[in-house]
Design a protein around this motif. Structure first.
Motif, mmCIF file in Angstrom:
data_model
loop_
_atom_site.group_PDB
_atom_site.id
_atom_site.type_symbol
_atom_site.label_atom_id
_atom_site.label_comp_id
_atom_site.label_asym_id
_atom_site.label_seq_id
_atom_site.Cartn_x
_atom_site.Cartn_y
_atom_site.Cartn_z
ATOM 1 N N SER A 73 0.850 -1.185 0.000
ATOM 2 C CA SER A 73 0.000 0.000 0.000
ATOM 3 C C SER A 73 0.888 1.238 0.000
ATOM 4 N N ASN A 74 0.513 2.252 -0.768
ATOM 5 C CA ASN A 74 1.328 3.470 -0.828
ATOM 6 C C ASN A 74 0.583 4.675 -0.262
ATOM 7 N N THR A 75 -0.390 4.401 0.601
ATOM 8 C CA THR A 75 -1.221 5.492 1.119
ATOM 9 C C THR A 75 -0.825 5.947 2.520
ATOM 10 N N GLU A 76 0.042 5.192 3.198
ATOM 11 C CA GLU A 76 0.358 5.527 4.585
ATOM 12 C C GLU A 76 1.448 6.589 4.692
ATOM 13 N N SER A 77 1.303 7.444 5.691
ATOM 14 C CA SER A 77 2.302 8.466 5.971
ATOM 15 C C SER A 77 3.516 7.846 6.658
ATOM 16 N N PHE A 78 4.691 8.409 6.398
ATOM 17 C CA PHE A 78 5.889 7.987 7.128
ATOM 18 C C PHE A 78 5.883 8.561 8.548
ATOM 19 N N LEU A 79 4.978 9.515 8.796
ATOM 20 C CA LEU A 79 4.841 10.097 10.128
ATOM 21 C C LEU A 79 3.869 9.274 10.964
ATOM 22 N N GLU A 80 4.173 9.137 12.235
ATOM 23 C CA GLU A 80 3.248 8.495 13.166
ATOM 24 C C GLU A 80 2.708 9.577 14.093
ATOM 25 N N ILE A 81 1.484 9.983 13.819
ATOM 26 C CA ILE A 81 0.871 11.048 14.612
ATOM 27 C C ILE A 81 -0.129 10.445 15.589
ATOM 28 N N VAL A 82 0.051 10.786 16.859
ATOM 29 C CA VAL A 82 -0.862 10.349 17.910
ATOM 30 C C VAL A 82 -1.691 11.562 18.330
ATOM 31 N N LEU A 83 -2.997 11.455 18.190
ATOM 32 C CA LEU A 83 -3.894 12.546 18.563
ATOM 33 C C LEU A 83 -4.493 12.270 19.938
ATOM 34 N N THR A 101 -8.749 10.131 10.772
ATOM 35 C CA THR A 101 -8.386 8.871 10.115
ATOM 36 C C THR A 101 -8.100 9.126 8.642
ATOM 37 N N GLU A 102 -8.949 9.907 8.001
ATOM 38 C CA GLU A 102 -8.767 10.210 6.579
ATOM 39 C C GLU A 102 -7.452 10.943 6.321
ATOM 40 N N LYS A 145 -8.700 4.346 1.777
ATOM 41 C CA LYS A 145 -7.712 3.334 1.379
ATOM 42 C C LYS A 145 -6.447 3.375 2.230
ATOM 43 N N ARG A 146 -6.644 3.452 3.540
ATOM 44 C CA ARG A 146 -5.516 3.372 4.464
ATOM 45 C C ARG A 146 -4.895 1.984 4.440
ATOM 46 N N GLY A 147 -3.597 1.929 4.771
ATOM 47 C CA GLY A 147 -2.910 0.651 4.908
ATOM 48 C C GLY A 147 -2.933 0.134 6.334
ATOM 49 N N PHE A 148 -3.267 1.018 7.273
ATOM 50 C CA PHE A 148 -3.446 0.669 8.681
ATOM 51 C C PHE A 148 -4.783 1.230 9.145
ATOM 52 N N ILE A 149 -5.331 0.633 10.184
ATOM 53 C CA ILE A 149 -6.509 1.195 10.842
ATOM 54 C C ILE A 149 -6.036 1.862 12.126
ATOM 55 N N PRO A 150 -6.281 3.159 12.300
ATOM 56 C CA PRO A 150 -5.867 3.808 13.550
ATOM 57 C C PRO A 150 -6.500 3.122 14.758
ATOM 58 N N SER A 151 -5.722 2.967 15.807
ATOM 59 C CA SER A 151 -6.256 2.369 17.029
ATOM 60 C C SER A 151 -6.878 3.457 17.896
ATOM 61 N N ILE A 152 -7.989 3.124 18.536
ATOM 62 C CA ILE A 152 -8.636 4.026 19.487
ATOM 63 C C ILE A 152 -8.352 3.484 20.880
#
Length: 252
Positions: A73-83, A101-102, A145-152
């Motif tokens: 998948s080429n849609t994921e950011s190289f950044l890991e942002i935690v909100l 998420t979007e 079309k995320r490659g990961f699902i954000p965890s809640i």
């Protein structure tokens, strides 16, 4: 092409097939989309690997698919942002989770602060809310079309944020009283940023005592600009600025 997520244990590459056994997905495929044998769908293993597959078997409790193509998948950011989002009233949290998420946030941590109108003290109610929010994240991940699902995460208090900080390269708090330090200045002041925490207050914002507590935990208060943003807007704006400044949004 319609997109679905499956657990990696359901992907049997040695047999060239993928199993879908989530009943909600099966209902959506058969009753809503009315797909049949031979139709193609897109499947993600929730670890940034995608597959194009053809449906080979349909059942009320199981769908088998033949793997036609596998690719990263080429849609994921190289950044890991935690909100870290203070819980707002009404259904605003639904919107916050969907839109962040979007945009590409990796993890969302609900927070209870002093000015939160919503106070969730019943554990069963908390789990129901988290389950609902996670489903919203799943549906938003399919759509964009995320490659990961954000965890809640489970709901935490302000003081608990400190346990996350040591794993982050930077933690920022958009704060309407901050007049000297802008978000761009802070982002540009440090190299090799990969993991960032963004802490967003509720309606009415954080108290001065809470801001001081967060700063003592390592957070930096920043300004997002001259206008005061709603809680459901601030996180999305902060994330967008960070991703643009660090090269994830805006194209080449």
């Amino acid at each position: 092409m319609n997109r679905f997520f499956v657990n990696k244990h359901n992907i049997l590459e040695e047999e060239d097939k993928i199993i879908i056994n989530n009943l909600e997905d099966i209902k959506h495929i058969t009753k809503v989309l009315r797909l049949t044998i031979g139709d193609k769908i897109e499947i993600c293993n929730m670890e940034n690997i995608d597959y194009i597959v053809s449906i080979s078997r349909l059942d009320k409790r199981l769908i088998e698919c033949k793997i036609d193509k596998k690719y990263n998948s080429n849609t994921e950011s190289f950044l890991e942002i935690v909100l870290f989002q203070a819980i707002p009233k009404s259904s605003k949290m639904d919107l916050i989770i969907q839109k962040n998420t979007e945009i590409g946030v990796r993890r969302i941590v609900p927070v209870i602060s002093e000015r939160c109108v919503v106070k969730i003290k019943d554990k069963s109610l908390e789990m129901k809310k988290i389950d609902r929010w996670q489903k919203i994240a799943v549906e938003a991940s399919k759509q964009c079309k995320r490659g990961f699902i954000p965890s809640i995460d489970d709901i935490i208090e302000i003081k608990d944020i400190g346990s996350f900080c040591e794993d982050l390269d930077m933690v920022i708090i958009p704060y309407e009283e901050e007049k000297n330090r802008g978000i761009k200045e802070v982002i540009r002041s440090k190299d090799n940023i990969k993991k960032i925490g963004i802490i967003i207050g509720p309606e009415g914002g954080f108290t001065k005592e809470e801001i001081l507590e967060i700063e003592n935990l390592g957070g930096l208060s920043v300004s997002l600009g001259p206008r005061i943003l709603r809680t459901e807007t601030a996180g999305l704006v902060a994330t967008s600025i960070i991703m643009y400044e660090l090269g994830d949004l805006g194209g080449k």
